[in-house]
Motif scaffolding. Structure first.
Motif, mmCIF file in Angstrom:
data_model
loop_
_atom_site.group_PDB
_atom_site.id
_atom_site.type_symbol
_atom_site.label_atom_id
_atom_site.label_comp_id
_atom_site.label_asym_id
_atom_site.label_seq_id
_atom_site.Cartn_x
_atom_site.Cartn_y
_atom_site.Cartn_z
ATOM 1 N N LEU A 1 0.878 -1.218 -0.070
ATOM 2 C CA LEU A 1 0.174 0.050 0.030
ATOM 3 C C LEU A 1 1.000 1.355 -0.019
ATOM 4 O O LEU A 1 0.579 2.145 -0.643
ATOM 5 C CB LEU A 1 -0.873 0.099 1.313
ATOM 6 C CG LEU A 1 -2.056 -0.914 1.292
ATOM 7 C CD1 LEU A 1 -2.927 -1.154 2.372
ATOM 8 C CD2 LEU A 1 -2.771 -0.874 0.094
ATOM 9 N N ALA A 2 1.998 1.317 0.628
ATOM 10 C CA ALA A 2 2.848 2.386 0.447
ATOM 11 C C ALA A 2 3.458 2.703 -0.686
ATOM 12 O O ALA A 2 3.510 3.814 -1.255
ATOM 13 C CB ALA A 2 4.070 2.158 1.623
ATOM 14 N N SER B 1 0.667 4.397 -2.766
ATOM 15 C CA SER B 1 0.092 5.408 -2.077
ATOM 16 C C SER B 1 0.252 6.601 -3.131
ATOM 17 O O SER B 1 1.330 7.015 -3.629
ATOM 18 C CB SER B 1 0.950 5.574 -0.920
ATOM 19 O OG SER B 1 0.185 6.883 -0.256
ATOM 20 N N TYR C 1 -7.547 2.110 -4.292
ATOM 21 C CA TYR C 1 -6.512 1.131 -3.424
ATOM 22 C C TYR C 1 -6.940 -0.399 -3.476
ATOM 23 O O TYR C 1 -6.111 -1.248 -3.025
ATOM 24 C CB TYR C 1 -6.339 2.009 -2.060
ATOM 25 C CG TYR C 1 -5.351 2.972 -2.055
ATOM 26 C CD1 TYR C 1 -4.288 2.921 -2.005
ATOM 27 C CD2 TYR C 1 -6.416 4.129 -1.845
ATOM 28 C CE1 TYR C 1 -3.164 4.177 -1.889
ATOM 29 C CE2 TYR C 1 -5.379 5.452 -2.002
ATOM 30 C CZ TYR C 1 -4.295 5.413 -1.661
ATOM 31 O OH TYR C 1 -3.478 6.468 -2.027
ATOM 32 N N TRP D 1 -10.950 3.800 1.454
ATOM 33 C CA TRP D 1 -9.367 3.693 1.750
ATOM 34 C C TRP D 1 -9.466 2.535 2.739
ATOM 35 O O TRP D 1 -8.491 2.588 3.626
ATOM 36 C CB TRP D 1 -9.320 5.003 2.592
ATOM 37 C CG TRP D 1 -8.989 6.285 1.650
ATOM 38 C CD1 TRP D 1 -8.923 6.371 0.425
ATOM 39 C CD2 TRP D 1 -9.269 7.643 2.236
ATOM 40 N NE1 TRP D 1 -8.562 7.502 -0.054
ATOM 41 C CE2 TRP D 1 -9.125 8.389 0.986
ATOM 42 C CE3 TRP D 1 -9.717 8.218 3.330
ATOM 43 C CZ2 TRP D 1 -9.101 9.862 0.953
ATOM 44 C CZ3 TRP D 1 -9.492 9.585 3.148
ATOM 45 C CH2 TRP D 1 -9.238 10.329 2.318
ATOM 46 N N LEU E 1 -5.995 1.200 4.893
ATOM 47 C CA LEU E 1 -4.957 2.049 4.752
ATOM 48 C C LEU E 1 -4.900 2.845 6.266
ATOM 49 O O LEU E 1 -5.840 2.574 6.729
ATOM 50 C CB LEU E 1 -5.147 3.394 3.653
ATOM 51 C CG LEU E 1 -5.463 2.901 2.155
ATOM 52 C CD1 LEU E 1 -5.366 4.245 1.422
ATOM 53 C CD2 LEU E 1 -4.177 2.278 1.741
ATOM 54 N N SER F 1 -4.762 6.198 8.141
ATOM 55 C CA SER F 1 -5.331 7.454 7.900
ATOM 56 C C SER F 1 -5.494 8.238 9.314
ATOM 57 O O SER F 1 -5.105 7.598 10.345
ATOM 58 C CB SER F 1 -6.779 7.390 7.350
ATOM 59 O OG SER F 1 -7.156 8.487 6.631
ATOM 60 N N GLY G 1 1.222 2.947 3.693
ATOM 61 C CA GLY G 1 0.189 3.165 2.796
ATOM 62 C C GLY G 1 -0.940 4.326 3.418
ATOM 63 O O GLY G 1 -1.569 4.020 4.431
ATOM 64 N N LEU G 2 -0.726 5.478 2.911
ATOM 65 C CA LEU G 2 -1.656 6.505 3.340
ATOM 66 C C LEU G 2 -2.523 7.130 2.319
ATOM 67 O O LEU G 2 -1.995 7.079 1.263
ATOM 68 C CB LEU G 2 -0.788 7.765 3.963
ATOM 69 C CG LEU G 2 0.109 7.459 5.240
ATOM 70 C CD1 LEU G 2 0.759 8.705 5.474
ATOM 71 C CD2 LEU G 2 -0.737 6.992 6.432
ATOM 72 N N PRO G 3 -3.828 7.400 2.434
ATOM 73 C CA PRO G 3 -4.471 8.350 1.178
ATOM 74 C C PRO G 3 -3.495 9.483 0.984
ATOM 75 O O PRO G 3 -3.179 9.999 1.579
ATOM 76 C CB PRO G 3 -6.020 8.474 2.029
ATOM 77 C CG PRO G 3 -5.848 7.486 3.189
ATOM 78 C CD PRO G 3 -4.538 7.482 3.544
ATOM 79 N N ALA G 4 -3.741 9.759 -0.230
ATOM 80 C CA ALA G 4 -3.026 10.760 -0.931
ATOM 81 C C ALA G 4 -3.515 12.148 -0.263
ATOM 82 O O ALA G 4 -2.400 13.084 0.267
ATOM 83 C CB ALA G 4 -3.195 10.942 -2.405
ATOM 84 N N ARG H 1 -1.634 12.139 3.418
ATOM 85 C CA ARG H 1 -0.051 12.397 3.257
ATOM 86 C C ARG H 1 0.107 13.941 2.933
ATOM 87 O O ARG H 1 1.050 14.482 3.615
ATOM 88 C CB ARG H 1 0.427 11.487 2.195
ATOM 89 C CG ARG H 1 1.739 11.548 2.121
ATOM 90 C CD ARG H 1 2.553 10.711 1.141
ATOM 91 N NE ARG H 1 1.991 9.171 1.184
ATOM 92 C CZ ARG H 1 2.892 8.305 2.109
ATOM 93 N NH1 ARG H 1 3.679 8.868 2.819
ATOM 94 N NH2 ARG H 1 2.243 6.965 1.829
#
Length: 348
Positions: free
Chosen positions: A72-73, A76, A81, A254, A257, A259, A331-334, A337
């Motif tokens: 996921l990273a 990202s 996803y 998401w 992920l 968050s 893995g973070l939502p854009a 991040r």
């Protein structure tokens, strides 16, 4: 060679894309990864992600063995996803059931998570030269215009017509090049807006060009008002600059992920913040809107500086305090991040 394919391949030899990273080598793993990344995403965006992904996970077995956070990273910022989670699960199934390789049998390949008919055809055609047709968004547009097919391509009746034409045009020879050629034509010449009909090798037989329907075809999806949802994102930051992250559940856009904790409104945000940490005050940051394919999300960020974690929070595997240096591996939502990067320099 069929006239449609003959003209398209002659154009491809002169004007097609021959230097895409997944073409060298054009093996099944690399073709599969590129096809999944290219769903809903343009080539110019995908290239960098693809190169980073294969540098970290160079083959199917490496992907299968990788932890989900790493997958996921690496994904990202690409969005959608679910594609990454399906990719990961499909790789694991290939190790379990297919000797660590993508199967060459069409039905077995299409049955894997996230693949389906068109992607399976693209993998078999490009990696193995087998005669299977494809029907991605670019191909739908080319065929709808060339044959003058009205109706939204997402409907079953129209899609059935398009599959029939896709199959009849696919040649027996140079299938890998043909598959790339028709995708290239849709992406670079027969584009959604401002198509370059004068440069198209199929212009002489195109019904849409002949009848002045290029701007109308393919028929758009019936429009409806885009719903807007609202959320408050809690940024709980301690004296060391760490922020509290929460892993999303298995459902939702998401899912899986890491968050920021969210609340429905400001009052709920305060209650949740007090449940997660000891807090004194909060700062409302500038709200922003993130656009998804089916709705818009209006985000109100609320920054709680100097938060301290109560005892017991470390026992919850869905919560973790993370420093700036740890975020790149998650893995973070854009938009999350981006928000964390924006506040990184604010006083803690």
């Amino acid at each position: 060679m069929k006239p449609f394919a003959d003209a398209l391949l002659a154009w491809f030899d002169r004007h097609g894309r021959h230097d895409l990273p997944w073409q060298h080598p054009r093996d099944a793993y690399r073709v599969w990864l590129s096809e999944i990344m290219l769903q809903q995403t343009q080539v110019v965006t995908v290239v960098g992600y693809f190169e980073r992904f294969v540098a970290a996970l160079p083959d199917l077995r490496a992907l299968a063995a990788a932890p989900e956070d790493q997958v996921l990273a690496l994904w990202s910022g690409l969005g959608y996803y679910r594609r990454a989670r399906f990719l990961h699960r499909a790789a694991q199934l290939c190790v379990e059931r297919h000797g660590g390789e993508l199967p060459r049998d069409f039905d077995a390949l299409a049955a894997l998570p996230g693949i389906g008919r068109s992607t399976a055809g693209a993998i078999l055609a490009q990696a193995h030269g087998l005669r299977f047709s494809i029907l991605d968004g670019n191909v739908k547009r080319v065929l709808a215009r060339y044959h003058g097919i009205h109706g939204h391509p997402g409907t079953s009746a129209v899609e059935k017509q398009l599959w029939r034409h896709a199959d009849e045009h696919t040649p027996a020879a140079r299938v890998a090049d043909y598959t790339q050629a028709i995708m290239d034509l849709g992406a670079t010449v027969c584009t959604r807006g401002k198509p370059r009909c004068e440069a198209c090798p199929l212009a002489a037989g195109c019904v849409a060009r002949r009848d002045g329907l290029v701007a109308q075809l393919p028929s758009p999806k019936p429009t409806k008002a885009t719903p807007v949802r609202a959320t408050v994102m809690l940024i709980l930051r301690d004296a060391h600059g760490r922020v509290l992250l929460e892993r999303r559940g298995p459902q939702g856009v998401w899912s899986g992920l890491w968050s920021l904790p969210e609340a429905a409104d400001i009052d709920s945000a305060w209650r949740d913040a007090k449940r997660h940490a000891h807090i004194d005050d909060a700062q409302a940051l500038a709200p922003f809107v993130h656009v998804f394919s089916h709705y818009k999300l209006r985000v109100e960020p609320l920054l709680f500086d100097g938060a301290t974690a109560p005892r017991g929070i470390a026992d919850n595997p869905a919560l973790r305090w993370c420093g700036t240096g740890e975020l790149a591996a998650l893995g973070l939502p854009a938009p999350v991040r981006k928000l964390l990067q924006q506040i990184e320099g604010t006083t803690a």
